[in-house]
Structures are given as structure tokens and as C-alpha cells.
Scaffold this active site. Structure first.
Site, PDB file in Angstrom:
ATOM      1  N   ASP A   1      42.515  40.940  37.516  1.00  0.00           N
ATOM      2  CA  ASP A   1      43.383  41.796  36.692  1.00  0.00           C
ATOM      3  C   ASP A   1      44.000  40.940  35.584  1.00  0.00           C
ATOM      4  O   ASP A   1      44.603  39.896  35.859  1.00  0.00           O
ATOM      5  CB  ASP A   1      44.480  42.402  37.584  1.00  0.00           C
ATOM      6  CG  ASP A   1      45.279  43.476  36.867  1.00  0.00           C
ATOM      7  OD1 ASP A   1      45.295  44.617  37.341  1.00  0.00           O
ATOM      8  OD2 ASP A   1      45.900  43.156  35.828  1.00  0.00           O
TER       9      ASP A   1
ATOM     10  N   ASP B   1      41.511  46.747  32.346  1.00  0.00           N
ATOM     11  CA  ASP B   1      41.718  45.302  32.527  1.00  0.00           C
ATOM     12  C   ASP B   1      41.495  44.809  33.953  1.00  0.00           C
ATOM     13  O   ASP B   1      41.959  43.745  34.311  1.00  0.00           O
ATOM     14  CB  ASP B   1      43.115  44.904  32.022  1.00  0.00           C
ATOM     15  CG  ASP B   1      44.199  45.105  33.048  1.00  0.00           C
ATOM     16  OD1 ASP B   1      44.085  46.043  33.869  1.00  0.00           O
ATOM     17  OD2 ASP B   1      45.153  44.315  33.047  1.00  0.00           O
ATOM     18  N   GLU B   2      40.794  45.582  34.764  1.00  0.00           N
ATOM     19  CA  GLU B   2      40.561  45.091  36.131  1.00  0.00           C
ATOM     20  C   GLU B   2      39.158  45.373  36.621  1.00  0.00           C
ATOM     21  O   GLU B   2      38.529  46.353  36.231  1.00  0.00           O
ATOM     22  CB  GLU B   2      41.605  45.662  37.104  1.00  0.00           C
ATOM     23  CG  GLU B   2      41.659  47.139  37.112  1.00  0.00           C
ATOM     24  CD  GLU B   2      42.630  47.718  38.130  1.00  0.00           C
ATOM     25  OE1 GLU B   2      42.799  47.157  39.214  1.00  0.00           O
ATOM     26  OE2 GLU B   2      43.192  48.777  37.808  1.00  0.00           O
TER      27      GLU B   2
END
Ligand code: TTP
Ligand code: MG
Length: 372
Positions: free
Chosen positions: A17, A123-124
Site C-alpha cells: 500500500d 494504490d494497493e
């Protein structure tokens, strides 16, 4: 989806993340923002803005500013800091196109390290590192991925490594920013027990309140209740929670067809009951979304979804999936309006609350394919 055959197999899963993602990109790309508290989100309009914070970097978080906070509140916190002689926050709008581009670069880096990867948000990502055979090797790979992201993109991320997705996700959040936390299967229960229940994915404020009433505040407290008792308390999710509190999760890392969508939302300058006004704004949003759609690589959409936020911040989403693909503005406007209408009467708005925000989104997008 549950992988039955993988249930007892030895697995090593990593979850990555990015740290303060949108804000870190802004800080990286603007020399003059280096080291300053940065808030990305709606326009604060000198404290009168009505949108919310998308994210804040860690420096701004020291002032209490975080994702989903009303932007007016963020402004207040920044002003308070300024009066105390600290640096006021820099407020920036959301530049989604740029963040998506960086996201794609990062995901491409990560994909080099594992065949099975699952992007979970902008974003992960989850990676299945079982092929490595040992946690020690997984840790080395984790460090290598972090280094490559740092070297090539000049951004930091946090990573969790565990025996399943649940543990990996909680572990990546354990030491932020720039952390790497590894939790072996034998350590998982002890790792989870002292944590607040909100650390378990799926427990939001409502479930937390239900559990708090039973004096359940830590993950370890959940284990005092039987499967049946948890089911009585929370229905189907109770049964799920019984396993999660014990660190169990057999869901596989799946390379999902990326759920792409195009959407926009608007917070009104004043909360309103005015159906004509709200419908007109919804149409304007549909037109704007349609323009983005026309400029995209997609040729069709299948699902139309709307969001309505009331004055007390209660937020509802409703979606309709068409029986066949569409690519025209009329369908979009018509379906969005059909979803919106019940919000003007007791069907979706029994307390007759004022509306604060509406949004529209098209989903299940398909690329243009030439058919012979
Ligand atoms: P997160 O990973 O939740 O947050 P973050 O990367 O900013 O910070 P952290 O270091 O705690 O991981 O979300 C990723 C991005 O998604 C975030 O940079 C902005 C966006 N976002 C919103 O726009 N609204 C939200 O409410 C949240 C939680 C995130
Ligand atoms: Mg993040």
C-alpha cells in the site's frame, strides 16, 4: 470467491500500500512543497468549502487532517497550526489522471515479482509469493520491491507479508510509512488479538458500535463469542468475523478483470430539497462523465451507478446494470435519473433529508473491439 482447494495449502501473500499516495505524488513533483504539510481534496475556499479531504501527507496528519474529513475542518486545523507558529497546510485539488498514471507505473513494477497479482485499489496490491517457498525469501523480495519503487518512482510504500490476504493487509498498515511487517501463520493470532476491532477489514463504525455494546473492543474480545453468538449479533458477517478474528482467510489472489469506472460527483453550495435543481446537476454530471467516456479507450458501459449524500452525511449508492451494453448519453441520463427519483420521496428518503452531494458513475466498461 472462496478457494476451497487452497484452504490448507501453505501460502505466502504480500500486500503493498503506497504511503499518503496522492499527497506523496504532489510532494515529489513540486519542489516548493517539499517537507510541507499537504492536503489533497476539495477546494477549502478559505474555510467555506464543502467537499472532503482525499488524503493528507504525514506532516498534515500531525494536525489531525485525514481522508474523508470535511475540507472546512481541515482548513480550521491548518489555521490553528498556523496560529501556533507551525506551517499551514498546502491545499491542492485532485489530479486523478496523474495519480492513475503513477499507479500504473507502480503496478507494472510490482507485477515483475509475482505471476499472481491483484490490484485492490489505486494504490494497493496483493501478490502471491507462495512460489518462493519461505518467508525469509518473501521478505527479501518485499525489500527489493520497495527499493525498486523508491529508485524508479521516488515514492515510499508499506508492505505486509502473511499467510493470507487478511493478515497481509493488516500487516501492511501496521508500520506506516515505509514499513515492512512479516507475520508468520503461527504468530497471526497473537498479532491480531491486541488490535482494535476496526483493524479488521469489514468492521466500520456501525459494526463497531454493535460490538462495543457487548464490550468487544479488541480483536481478542471477539474470540470470547461462539460462531452462533456472533451470527446472532451480526448476521452473515458475524460468521465471517469468527474466522477473521482468528486470522483465517482462504480467499485467493485473483487477477481480476480490472473494475474500471468513470465517475464524477458534486457537492452543492447549499444542501437542498429542490428536485429540479438536483436533477439538472445530475444531468450535467452525466454529460461530463460521458465526455470522459468518449475520450477514453472504452466503447461501452453496462452499469450506471449514482451516489447521494444527505445533509447528515448519510450516503447511499444505487446501481443498475443494463441487459446489454450501451454507449449513448440518453441511456446514461435516463438511467441516472431513474435511480435518482426515489431520493425525492419516501422510497429512498423517508426522513425527507436535504441532499448535499450527488454523483454518477459508469462501470463495467468494455474496450472498443473491432468486430469482423
Ligand atoms: P489510502 O491508501 O487509504 O491512503 P493513503 O495512501 O493516502 O495513505 P496511507 O499512507 O495511510 O496508505 O488511499 C489511497 C488514495 O486513495 C489516497 O492517497 C487518496 C485516495 N482516497 C480518497 O480519495 N478518499 C478516501 O477517503 C481515501 C481513504 C483515499
Ligand atoms: Mg495508501
Amino acid at each position: 470467491m472462496r478457494g476451497t482447494s487452497k484452504k490448507s495449502a501453505f501460502r505466502i501473500i504480500a500486500h503493498l500500500d503506497m504511503d499518503a499516495f496522492f499527497a506523496s505524488i504532489e510532494e515529489r513533483d513540486n519542489e516548493r512543497f517539499k517537507g510541507l504539510p499537504i492536503v489533497v481534496g476539495a477546494d477549502p475556499e478559505g474555510g467555506k468549502g464543502r467537499g472532503v479531504v482525499s488524503t493528507a501527507n504525514y506532516k498534515a496528519r500531525e494536525y489531525g487532517i485525514r481522508s474523508a474529513l470535511p475540507i472546512s475542518r481541515a482548513w480550521e486545523y491548518s489555521e490553528k497550526a498556523r496560529k501556533e507558529g507551525k506551517l499551514p497546510a498546502v491545499f491542492l485539488g485532485v489530479n486523478m489522471r496523474r495519480y492513475s498514471e503513477v499507479s500504473r507505473n507502480i503496478m507494472a513494477i510490482v507485477r515483475q515479482y509475482a505471476k499472481e497479482c491483484e490490484q485492490a485499489s489505486v494504490d494497493e496490491m496483493y501478490l502471491d509469493l507462495s512460489y518462493l517457498g519461505s518467508f525469509e525469501k518473501a521478505k527479501k523480495i518485499g525489500e527489493a520491491i520497495k527499493k525498486e519503487i523508491r529508485d524508479r518512482e521516488n515514492l515510499s510504500c508499506s508492505m505486509g507479508i502473511g499467510s493470507n490476504k487478511l493478515i497481509a493487509k493488516i500487516a501492511s498498515d501496521y508500520k506506516k510509512p515505509d514499513g515492512l511487517t512479516m507475520v508468520r501463520e503461527s504468530e497471526a493470532e497473537a498479532f491480531l488479538e491486541p488490535m482494535g476491532i476496526r483493524k479488521i477489514p469489514g468492521i466500520g463504525p456501525k459494526t463497531e458500535a454493535v460490538l462495543n455494546k457487548k464490550n468487544i473492543t479488541l480483536v481478542g474480545d471477539i474470540k470470547k463469542y461462539s460462531l452462533g453468538e456472533l451470527r446472532d449479533m451480526l448476521g452473515k458477517f458475524g460468521a465471517e468475523l469468527y474466522g477473521r478474528a482468528r486470522g483465517l482467510d482462504d480467499s485467493p489472489v485473483v487477477e481480476e478483470y480490472e473494475t474500471k469506472s468513470i465517475g464524477e460527483q458534486e457537492t452543492f453550495a447549499k444542501d437542498t430539497h429542490d428536485a429540479a435543481f438536483v436533477s439538472e446537476r445530475m444531468n450535467a454530471l452525466c454529460n461530463s462523465v460521458f465526455k470522459s467516456f468518449q475520450g477514453s479507450e472504452f466503447g461501452h458501459f453496462r452499469t450506471i451507478a449514482i451516489t447521494v449524500r444527505f445533509s447528515d452525511f448519510e450516503t447511499k449508492s444505487r446501481a443498475h446494470t443494463l441487459s446489454k451494453d450501451a454507449n449513448d448519453i440518453t441511456t446514461l441520463e435516463f438511467e441516472a435519473l431513474k435511480l435518482l427519483l426515489p431520493f425525492f420521496d419516501s422510497r429512498e428518503n423517508p426522513k425527507h433529508k436535504e441532499i448535499r452531494l450527488v454523483g454518477v458513475r459508469i462501470e463495467k466498461l468494455e474496450e472498443c473491439v473491432l468486430s469482423l
